[in-house]
Design a protein around this motif. Structure first.
Motif, PDB file in Angstrom:
ATOM      1  N   VAL A 163      17.516  37.977  50.848  1.00  0.00           N
ATOM      2  CA  VAL A 163      18.616  37.874  51.953  1.00  0.00           C
ATOM      3  C   VAL A 163      17.555  38.283  53.341  1.00  0.00           C
ATOM      4  O   VAL A 163      16.870  39.481  53.306  1.00  0.00           O
ATOM      5  CB  VAL A 163      19.555  38.696  51.623  1.00  0.00           C
ATOM      6  CG1 VAL A 163      20.527  38.281  50.659  1.00  0.00           C
ATOM      7  CG2 VAL A 163      19.253  40.170  51.566  1.00  0.00           C
ATOM      8  N   ALA A 203      19.992  32.982  53.205  1.00  0.00           N
ATOM      9  CA  ALA A 203      19.636  33.231  51.802  1.00  0.00           C
ATOM     10  C   ALA A 203      18.957  32.461  51.108  1.00  0.00           C
ATOM     11  O   ALA A 203      18.667  31.004  51.721  1.00  0.00           O
ATOM     12  CB  ALA A 203      21.077  32.900  50.835  1.00  0.00           C
ATOM     13  N   ARG A 204      18.099  32.698  49.994  1.00  0.00           N
ATOM     14  CA  ARG A 204      16.924  31.937  49.331  1.00  0.00           C
ATOM     15  C   ARG A 204      17.185  32.076  47.701  1.00  0.00           C
ATOM     16  O   ARG A 204      17.580  33.218  47.314  1.00  0.00           O
ATOM     17  CB  ARG A 204      15.768  32.343  49.693  1.00  0.00           C
ATOM     18  CG  ARG A 204      15.215  32.707  51.151  1.00  0.00           C
ATOM     19  CD  ARG A 204      13.817  33.033  51.175  1.00  0.00           C
ATOM     20  NE  ARG A 204      13.822  33.472  52.750  1.00  0.00           N
ATOM     21  CZ  ARG A 204      12.682  33.657  53.368  1.00  0.00           C
ATOM     22  NH1 ARG A 204      11.515  33.784  52.484  1.00  0.00           N
ATOM     23  NH2 ARG A 204      12.510  33.948  54.469  1.00  0.00           N
ATOM     24  N   ASP A 205      17.451  30.938  47.261  1.00  0.00           N
ATOM     25  CA  ASP A 205      17.529  30.970  45.851  1.00  0.00           C
ATOM     26  C   ASP A 205      16.257  31.035  44.997  1.00  0.00           C
ATOM     27  O   ASP A 205      15.122  31.099  45.752  1.00  0.00           O
ATOM     28  CB  ASP A 205      18.351  29.768  45.267  1.00  0.00           C
ATOM     29  CG  ASP A 205      17.610  28.385  45.323  1.00  0.00           C
ATOM     30  OD1 ASP A 205      16.416  28.515  45.744  1.00  0.00           O
ATOM     31  OD2 ASP A 205      18.216  27.199  45.425  1.00  0.00           O
ATOM     32  N   PRO A 233      19.121  41.230  47.466  1.00  0.00           N
ATOM     33  CA  PRO A 233      19.384  39.869  46.995  1.00  0.00           C
ATOM     34  C   PRO A 233      20.416  39.988  45.804  1.00  0.00           C
ATOM     35  O   PRO A 233      20.605  41.013  45.350  1.00  0.00           O
ATOM     36  CB  PRO A 233      17.872  39.663  46.130  1.00  0.00           C
ATOM     37  CG  PRO A 233      16.993  40.531  46.816  1.00  0.00           C
ATOM     38  CD  PRO A 233      17.560  41.859  47.436  1.00  0.00           C
ATOM     39  N   ASP A 280      21.434  33.509  46.516  1.00  0.00           N
ATOM     40  CA  ASP A 280      20.752  34.519  47.196  1.00  0.00           C
ATOM     41  C   ASP A 280      19.828  35.466  46.415  1.00  0.00           C
ATOM     42  O   ASP A 280      19.379  36.313  46.754  1.00  0.00           O
ATOM     43  CB  ASP A 280      21.433  35.185  48.396  1.00  0.00           C
ATOM     44  CG  ASP A 280      22.521  35.723  47.692  1.00  0.00           C
ATOM     45  OD1 ASP A 280      22.844  35.936  46.541  1.00  0.00           O
ATOM     46  OD2 ASP A 280      23.335  36.668  48.429  1.00  0.00           O
ATOM     47  N   ARG A 308      16.910  27.502  51.272  1.00  0.00           N
ATOM     48  CA  ARG A 308      17.530  28.507  51.728  1.00  0.00           C
ATOM     49  C   ARG A 308      18.823  27.858  52.311  1.00  0.00           C
ATOM     50  O   ARG A 308      19.056  26.554  52.304  1.00  0.00           O
ATOM     51  CB  ARG A 308      16.806  28.620  53.119  1.00  0.00           C
ATOM     52  CG  ARG A 308      15.313  29.411  53.100  1.00  0.00           C
ATOM     53  CD  ARG A 308      14.700  29.250  54.442  1.00  0.00           C
ATOM     54  NE  ARG A 308      13.435  30.117  54.421  1.00  0.00           N
ATOM     55  CZ  ARG A 308      12.197  29.679  53.984  1.00  0.00           C
ATOM     56  NH1 ARG A 308      12.078  28.603  53.255  1.00  0.00           N
ATOM     57  NH2 ARG A 308      11.327  30.713  54.016  1.00  0.00           N
TER      58      ARG A 308
END
Length: 457
Positions: A342, A364-366, A331, A338, A371
């Motif tokens: 990831v 990617a994720r916050d 990450p 992200d 996403r």
């Protein structure tokens, strides 16, 4: 890689010796008579570069034809039909199945390949779908299906499982074929009894394969019915998170036979031990073929339901025995697009004109779970650098768009002129499974800038 296939051992199984002399079991998923005893001594060779463009040998068509198809460059300016345009919006090419179908709850994880016959293109997409199941709702895995297209835009799907015709030949038509792999309902001890999802499909060829120019290798993942407790203080029990990678082979891209891996569950290899970064599970395996015939497998993993995903690497010389090399991409820093994880990597080798090495597209994720799709570069596949500080492709900003919640599961396909098509899954809400497949086009030869396909609005 496969040295020989032995005679059928029972109505559902056969066995073969791999290149190192080890006997492996083959379990057919469909009721087609034993075909695998037709493969004799010889090594499979990679047909094309991983970019899906370099022409080397013919490969088998999914439809029964007199002449096989092969990889070629695609037309990057397809036209959308009025029928499709009226059914989807904001870039979506492929949506949920009809109510009651095996894929009416979720559709995502596209794996797209393009072939070219004498007079037409043929595109094939393997994808994940589900109608339900005990595993978490956010997952799109369940069964694996197939859809076809003549241009990569207008897709035809099926509504049921693969059927076998009276002459024992696989029946393949866009209106007939649906789910081609389901969870293993016969062997309780295997790793894929609860749900399965596609990771990658490679086509390897050998002149010793009778009645066919090649074999489809599907690298997939599956989860069992083991349960894990949620870490949010509730009494929620999560099923199907313990995922592992597997392998299935097919001579037509439709009828797949599971290959029993070295792990006692039939998986290719296991997730990490307690305390390791991938101790909860391994999924979404994607394979890169190197010029020396070695293979790199990129996959996602994490250590607990509350931990972010990271991306790992394994290596193999034959596709059966894999050696894990550890985590290679994690990450981003706090507050980044992200930082929350990831996942779902898709790696392409780069030509010398673009500096060589590899490019990776990933989910990617916050910090809020939103996403997007990111990009990264590497010279060796082990050390990666982000291509930019933000996503290369983000969720739609249009109100009520089908992908206004998230975009995920990138699948890039290199087409004419060095351009890329980026197939992806999407959803209208942040915390829901993928609701369909969309497509974006690269802005010229810029590998890290994409625009939704204009033909679908």
């Amino acid at each position: 890689m496969i040295s020989s296939i032995l005679a059928q051992t029972c109505s559902r199984h056969a066995s073969f010796f791999d290149s190192q002399g080890s006997q492996r079991m083959v379990k057919r998923i469909t009721s087609i008579p034993a075909q695998w005893n037709k493969i004799s001594s010889g090594s499979f060779q990679q047909i094309s570069s991983f970019s899906n463009v370099s022409l080397r040998q013919s490969i088998p068509s999914l439809r029964q034809r007199e002449r096989p198809c092969k990889f070629v460059q695609a037309n990057n300016n397809p036209q959308i039909s009025p029928e499709i345009s009226s059914e989807v919006n904001a870039g979506r090419l492929f949506g949920l199945g009809e109510e009651g179908a095996w894929d009416h709850h979720a559709v995502g994880g596209p794996m797209v390949k393009m072939f070219q016959g004498d007079n037409e293109e043929r595109w094939v997409m393997w994808y994940n779908g589900r109608a339900g199941g005990p595993h978490p709702e956010i997952l799109d895995s369940g069964c694996i299906g197939v859809a076809t297209s003549s241009d990569g835009v207008n897709w035809k799907r099926g509504v049921g499982r693969m059927e076998v015709t009276g002459d024992r030949q696989p029946s393949f038509d866009g209106s007939e074929v649906g789910s081609v792999m389901q969870p293993n309902e016969e062997d309780w001890w295997t790793f894929d009894t609860c749900h399965v999802g596609v990771g990658d499909v490679q086509i390897l060829s050998s002149g010793t394969v009778q009645a066919s120019g090649g074999v489809y290798w599907m690298f997939y993942y599956g989860g069992d019915y083991n349960e894990d407790e949620a870490e949010d203080g509730s009494e929620t029990v999560l099923t199907g998170l313990r995922t592992r990678p597997g392998l299935a082979l097919s001579q037509d891209g439709l009828n797949f036979a599971r290959i029993e891996g070295d792990h006692y569950t039939g998986a290719l290899f296991d997730f990490g031990k307690e305390g390791e970064w991938d101790s909860l599970g391994i999924s979404k395996p994607q394979v890169v073929m190197l010029k020396n015939r070695d293979m790199l497998m990129f996959f996602q993993g994490r250590s607990s339901p509350s931990d972010p995903f990271s991306i790992g690497l394994a290596k193999s010389s034959d596709g059966f025995r894999w050696e894990k090399k550890g985590k290679v991409f994690g990450p981003g820093p706090p507050g980044s697009f992200d930082c929350g994880g990831v996942a779902r990597p898709y790696v392409l080798p780069l030509p010398p004109s673009k500096g060589g090495g590899f490019v990776m597209y990933y989910e990617a994720r916050d910090q809020d779970g939103v996403r997007s799709i990111g990009g990264a570069l590497s010279k060796d596949g082990m050390t990666w650098k982000r291509a930019k500080d933000g996503p290369v492709f983000s969720r739609s900003q249009v109100d009520r768009a089908w992908d206004a919640g998230t975009v995920r599961s990138p699948c890039p396909v290199l087409v004419g002129g060095g351009k890329l098509r980026l197939y992806y899954g999407g959803s209208s809400k942040v915390h829901e499974p993928s609701q369909g497949v969309g497509m974006a086009l690269s802005d010229g030869e810029d590998m890290f800038s994409f625009t939704r396909f204009e033909g679908v609005n």
